[in-house]
Write a protein that holds these residues in place. Structure first.
Motif, PDB file in Angstrom:
ATOM      1  N   TYR A 127       0.827  -1.207   0.000  1.00 56.53           N
ATOM      2  CA  TYR A 127       0.000   0.000   0.000  1.00 56.53           C
ATOM      3  C   TYR A 127       0.859   1.254   0.000  1.00 56.53           C
ATOM      4  O   TYR A 127       1.986   1.259   0.520  1.00 56.53           O
ATOM      5  CB  TYR A 127      -0.912   0.035   1.231  1.00 56.53           C
ATOM      6  N   ALA A 128       0.297   2.301  -0.574  1.00 52.10           N
ATOM      7  CA  ALA A 128       0.881   3.635  -0.469  1.00 52.10           C
ATOM      8  C   ALA A 128      -0.185   4.571   0.058  1.00 52.10           C
ATOM      9  O   ALA A 128      -1.381   4.400  -0.211  1.00 52.10           O
ATOM     10  CB  ALA A 128       1.386   4.125  -1.821  1.00 52.10           C
ATOM     11  N   VAL A 129       0.245   5.545   0.822  1.00 49.87           N
ATOM     12  CA  VAL A 129      -0.642   6.576   1.353  1.00 49.87           C
ATOM     13  C   VAL A 129      -0.100   7.932   0.931  1.00 49.87           C
ATOM     14  O   VAL A 129       1.105   8.173   1.014  1.00 49.87           O
ATOM     15  CB  VAL A 129      -0.730   6.481   2.892  1.00 49.87           C
ATOM     16  N   ALA A 130      -0.979   8.806   0.471  1.00 51.56           N
ATOM     17  CA  ALA A 130      -0.608  10.172   0.108  1.00 51.56           C
ATOM     18  C   ALA A 130      -1.384  11.143   0.979  1.00 51.56           C
ATOM     19  O   ALA A 130      -2.592  10.968   1.193  1.00 51.56           O
ATOM     20  CB  ALA A 130      -0.911  10.434  -1.364  1.00 51.56           C
ATOM     21  N   THR A 131      -0.700  12.176   1.495  1.00 50.81           N
ATOM     22  CA  THR A 131      -1.384  13.187   2.295  1.00 50.81           C
ATOM     23  C   THR A 131      -1.823  14.345   1.404  1.00 50.81           C
ATOM     24  O   THR A 131      -1.107  14.756   0.494  1.00 50.81           O
ATOM     25  CB  THR A 131      -0.481  13.722   3.418  1.00 50.81           C
ATOM     26  N   HIS A 132      -3.023  14.883   1.689  1.00 47.21           N
ATOM     27  CA  HIS A 132      -3.611  15.945   0.871  1.00 47.21           C
ATOM     28  C   HIS A 132      -4.007  17.129   1.753  1.00 47.21           C
ATOM     29  O   HIS A 132      -5.109  17.163   2.306  1.00 47.21           O
ATOM     30  CB  HIS A 132      -4.848  15.425   0.127  1.00 47.21           C
ATOM     31  N   PRO A 133      -3.135  18.124   1.917  1.00 47.52           N
ATOM     32  CA  PRO A 133      -3.458  19.255   2.787  1.00 47.52           C
ATOM     33  C   PRO A 133      -4.606  20.117   2.293  1.00 47.52           C
ATOM     34  O   PRO A 133      -5.253  20.795   3.095  1.00 47.52           O
ATOM     35  CB  PRO A 133      -2.147  20.054   2.830  1.00 47.52           C
ATOM     36  N   THR A 134      -4.909  20.089   0.998  1.00 46.85           N
ATOM     37  CA  THR A 134      -5.998  20.921   0.478  1.00 46.85           C
ATOM     38  C   THR A 134      -7.358  20.254   0.585  1.00 46.85           C
ATOM     39  O   THR A 134      -8.387  20.913   0.433  1.00 46.85           O
ATOM     40  CB  THR A 134      -5.739  21.303  -0.988  1.00 46.85           C
ATOM     41  N   THR A 135      -7.387  18.947   0.845  1.00 51.45           N
ATOM     42  CA  THR A 135      -8.668  18.242   0.989  1.00 51.45           C
ATOM     43  C   THR A 135      -8.813  17.558   2.351  1.00 51.45           C
ATOM     44  O   THR A 135      -9.779  16.842   2.597  1.00 51.45           O
ATOM     45  CB  THR A 135      -8.856  17.196  -0.133  1.00 51.45           C
ATOM     46  N   ASP A 136      -7.829  17.786   3.239  1.00 50.08           N
ATOM     47  CA  ASP A 136      -7.915  17.364   4.635  1.00 50.08           C
ATOM     48  C   ASP A 136      -8.094  15.856   4.817  1.00 50.08           C
ATOM     49  O   ASP A 136      -8.887  15.391   5.641  1.00 50.08           O
ATOM     50  CB  ASP A 136      -9.056  18.101   5.355  1.00 50.08           C
ATOM     51  N   GLY A 137      -7.337  15.097   4.033  1.00 49.47           N
ATOM     52  CA  GLY A 137      -7.403  13.653   4.181  1.00 49.47           C
ATOM     53  C   GLY A 137      -6.253  12.964   3.468  1.00 49.47           C
ATOM     54  O   GLY A 137      -5.329  13.609   2.970  1.00 49.47           O
ATOM     55  N   ILE A 138      -6.318  11.638   3.436  1.00 54.47           N
ATOM     56  CA  ILE A 138      -5.288  10.842   2.783  1.00 54.47           C
ATOM     57  C   ILE A 138      -5.918   9.907   1.755  1.00 54.47           C
ATOM     58  O   ILE A 138      -7.075   9.506   1.885  1.00 54.47           O
ATOM     59  CB  ILE A 138      -4.474  10.006   3.796  1.00 54.47           C
ATOM     60  N   SER A 139      -5.145   9.583   0.745  1.00 55.02           N
ATOM     61  CA  SER A 139      -5.520   8.548  -0.222  1.00 55.02           C
ATOM     62  C   SER A 139      -4.812   7.248   0.146  1.00 55.02           C
ATOM     63  O   SER A 139      -3.643   7.265   0.537  1.00 55.02           O
ATOM     64  CB  SER A 139      -5.104   8.945  -1.639  1.00 55.02           C
ATOM     65  N   ILE A 140      -5.535   6.147   0.026  1.00 51.29           N
ATOM     66  CA  ILE A 140      -4.942   4.824   0.200  1.00 51.29           C
ATOM     67  C   ILE A 140      -4.940   4.144  -1.163  1.00 51.29           C
ATOM     68  O   ILE A 140      -5.991   3.970  -1.786  1.00 51.29           O
ATOM     69  CB  ILE A 140      -5.726   3.976   1.213  1.00 51.29           C
ATOM     70  N   VAL A 141      -3.759   3.782  -1.647  1.00 51.55           N
ATOM     71  CA  VAL A 141      -3.601   3.165  -2.963  1.00 51.55           C
ATOM     72  C   VAL A 141      -3.107   1.739  -2.789  1.00 51.55           C
ATOM     73  O   VAL A 141      -2.147   1.485  -2.056  1.00 51.55           O
ATOM     74  CB  VAL A 141      -2.618   3.971  -3.834  1.00 51.55           C
ATOM     75  N   ASN A 142      -3.777   0.810  -3.447  1.00 59.48           N
ATOM     76  CA  ASN A 142      -3.381  -0.593  -3.439  1.00 59.48           C
ATOM     77  C   ASN A 142      -2.333  -0.797  -4.535  1.00 59.48           C
ATOM     78  O   ASN A 142      -2.613  -0.590  -5.723  1.00 59.48           O
ATOM     79  CB  ASN A 142      -4.607  -1.476  -3.691  1.00 59.48           C
ATOM     80  N   LEU A 143      -1.142  -1.202  -4.149  1.00 59.78           N
ATOM     81  CA  LEU A 143      -0.061  -1.357  -5.119  1.00 59.78           C
ATOM     82  C   LEU A 143      -0.056  -2.728  -5.783  1.00 59.78           C
ATOM     83  O   LEU A 143       0.758  -2.972  -6.684  1.00 59.78           O
ATOM     84  CB  LEU A 143       1.289  -1.081  -4.451  1.00 59.78           C
ATOM     85  N   ASP A 144      -0.965  -3.619  -5.381  1.00 57.83           N
ATOM     86  CA  ASP A 144      -1.159  -4.867  -6.118  1.00 57.83           C
ATOM     87  C   ASP A 144      -2.072  -4.629  -7.321  1.00 57.83           C
ATOM     88  O   ASP A 144      -1.834  -5.141  -8.417  1.00 57.83           O
ATOM     89  CB  ASP A 144      -1.765  -5.938  -5.215  1.00 57.83           C
ATOM     90  N   THR A 145      -3.121  -3.842  -7.095  1.00 57.13           N
ATOM     91  CA  THR A 145      -4.077  -3.564  -8.181  1.00 57.13           C
ATOM     92  C   THR A 145      -3.793  -2.247  -8.875  1.00 57.13           C
ATOM     93  O   THR A 145      -4.385  -1.953  -9.910  1.00 57.13           O
ATOM     94  CB  THR A 145      -5.502  -3.531  -7.617  1.00 57.13           C
ATOM     95  N   LEU A 146      -2.885  -1.441  -8.308  1.00 53.48           N
ATOM     96  CA  LEU A 146      -2.548  -0.116  -8.843  1.00 53.48           C
ATOM     97  C   LEU A 146      -3.799   0.747  -8.985  1.00 53.48           C
ATOM     98  O   LEU A 146      -4.061   1.341 -10.023  1.00 53.48           O
ATOM     99  CB  LEU A 146      -1.821  -0.229 -10.185  1.00 53.48           C
ATOM    100  N   ALA A 147      -4.559   0.818  -7.891  1.00 53.85           N
ATOM    101  CA  ALA A 147      -5.810   1.579  -7.913  1.00 53.85           C
ATOM    102  C   ALA A 147      -6.010   2.305  -6.593  1.00 53.85           C
ATOM    103  O   ALA A 147      -5.573   1.840  -5.527  1.00 53.85           O
ATOM    104  CB  ALA A 147      -6.993   0.650  -8.174  1.00 53.85           C
ATOM    105  N   LEU A 148      -6.695   3.441  -6.668  1.00 58.33           N
ATOM    106  CA  LEU A 148      -7.090   4.175  -5.481  1.00 58.33           C
ATOM    107  C   LEU A 148      -8.213   3.417  -4.785  1.00 58.33           C
ATOM    108  O   LEU A 148      -9.268   3.173  -5.373  1.00 58.33           O
ATOM    109  CB  LEU A 148      -7.558   5.583  -5.870  1.00 58.33           C
ATOM    110  N   GLU A 149      -7.985   3.039  -3.532  1.00 52.50           N
ATOM    111  CA  GLU A 149      -8.984   2.272  -2.796  1.00 52.50           C
ATOM    112  C   GLU A 149      -9.899   3.147  -1.953  1.00 52.50           C
ATOM    113  O   GLU A 149     -11.089   2.873  -1.822  1.00 52.50           O
ATOM    114  CB  GLU A 149      -8.308   1.228  -1.900  1.00 52.50           C
ATOM    115  N   ALA A 150      -9.329   4.187  -1.332  1.00 51.03           N
ATOM    116  CA  ALA A 150     -10.150   4.971  -0.417  1.00 51.03           C
ATOM    117  C   ALA A 150      -9.536   6.337  -0.189  1.00 51.03           C
ATOM    118  O   ALA A 150      -8.319   6.528  -0.314  1.00 51.03           O
ATOM    119  CB  ALA A 150     -10.305   4.244   0.917  1.00 51.03           C
ATOM    120  N   PHE A 151     -10.411   7.291   0.153  1.00 49.79           N
ATOM    121  CA  PHE A 151      -9.994   8.588   0.679  1.00 49.79           C
ATOM    122  C   PHE A 151     -10.498   8.654   2.112  1.00 49.79           C
ATOM    123  O   PHE A 151     -11.680   8.397   2.373  1.00 49.79           O
ATOM    124  CB  PHE A 151     -10.584   9.730  -0.151  1.00 49.79           C
TER     125      PHE A 151
END
Length: 353
Positions: free
Chosen positions: A148-172
């Protein structure tokens, strides 16, 4: 409190280290406004390659043995204006489309601007997938198992969770106001996220994509590291010039380490016994013996910024916020032993064996 400056900055030797190399590793340096990632030999400081095509690259993450490096862009556009880049000449349409993930409508907040998270082959720099995420990416973290990878988003006040097996955004996951930095627990099941304008650290469950708890962590928490035994978090209270040691089990601040001035990056020595901190505001670097809390300072100018220790060696890489360079620092005496010229600004560096 001991605040000696006896370890003054030594003469700079570009690409030359005075100590023998301990292992052949690689440091990846995102060059911000230059839109490139610099690939550097960790032992010699020599530039191995430069990867281009990463607009406003700021966050960067990897893990030992993981196939990918994940790069985040701090540039964003409105959702209506976002579209896949034009197909380069010599590339088939199928290959071009394969580099761009489908829009994850269910995971994306409504009306959020988007930016791009780029999945890159760690060995070659080849772009595997570009994924739209909600808002500018400040920093990125990867789970130790590379799933998994997580990205922080200061302009939207949350994080993205990306599945690196499927290469897709799973959740905000909304975490707090202005999420800044993130660090995973060793098992990859949770990630700790600093929320700068909320004064908190959120512990996020990766599988369930929700915030388990929020921990009060000073005035303006930014960069964060986790202790080797995973009992403590070290949180940079940037503008207060302090590092808070947070007990993970009960979520309390067990002690506060005063650095003074505005601070930025921090990292631990391999043995976990020393914490290194860059003092951007006062042009200094600090080494704190965690057994006593006593700091030793050395002058470093101008504006030491992002900082990462190079595992398996006695070195620290520190970028400057004001000049295009990265210093190579000796962990034992905080002397500068080398300097790497870069283009743009050196942001979140990644060290891989």
């Amino acid at each position: 409190m001991k605040t000696t400056n006896k370890f003054a900055v030594a003469t700079l030797f570009s690409f030359l280290l005075v100590t023998a190399p301990a292992f052949a590793g690689t440091v990846y340096i995102p060059e911000g406004s230059a839109g490139e990632i610099l690939v550097v030999d960790a032992d010699t400081g020599a530039i191995k390659s430069r990867w281009s095509g990463f607009e406003a690259v700021h966050g960067l993450a990897g893990a030992p043995g993981a196939r990918y490096i994940v790069a985040g862009s701090y540039s964003e556009v409105s959702k209506d204006d976002s579209k896949a880049p034009a197909k380069p000449e010599g590339i088939s349409q199928d290959d071009h489309e394969a580099h761009h993930a489908p829009k994850a409508a269910d995971a994306m907040p409504k009306d959020a601007a988007v930016s791009i998270l780029t999945i890159v082959e760690a060995e070659t720099g080849e772009v595997v997938r570009r994924i739209e995420v909600p808002g500018a990416v400040h920093h990125v973290a990867m789970s130790p198992d590379g799933r998994y990878a997580v990205a922080t988003h200061p302009t939207t006040d949350g994080i993205s969770i990306v599945n690196l097996d499927t290469l897709a955004l799973e959740a905000f996951v909304p975490t707090g106001i202005s999420p800044n930095y993130a660090v995973f627990a060793r098992d990859g099941k949770s990630v700790f996220v600093t929320n700068t304008d909320s004064g908190t650290v959120s512990e996020v469950d990766i599988d369930k994509a929700f915030v388990r708890r929020n921990i009060l962590s000073g005035e303006t928490p930014e960069h964060i590291v986790i202790s080797r035994d995973e009992r403590r978090l070290y949180v940079a209270d940037a503008y207060a010039g302090r590092v808070h040691e947070v007990d993970i089990s009960d979520g309390t601040i067990s002690r506060t380490l005063d650095i003074g001035g505005e601070i930025h990056g921090l990292d631990l020595a391999d043995d976990g016994k020393t914490l290194f901190v860059s003092g951007k505001g006062d042009d200094k670097i600090a080494a704190i013996a965690l057994s006593t809390g006593e700091p030793i300072f050395a002058a470093l100018a101008p504006a030491p910024y992002h900082l990462t220790t190079v595992s398996g060696t006695d070195r620290i890489y520190v970028s400057s916020r004001e000049e295009p360079k990265v210093w190579i620092i000796d962990q034992t005496n905080l002397a500068v032993t080398g300097e790497i010229p870069i283009v743009g600004e050196g942001h979140q560096m990644v060290v891989l064996p």
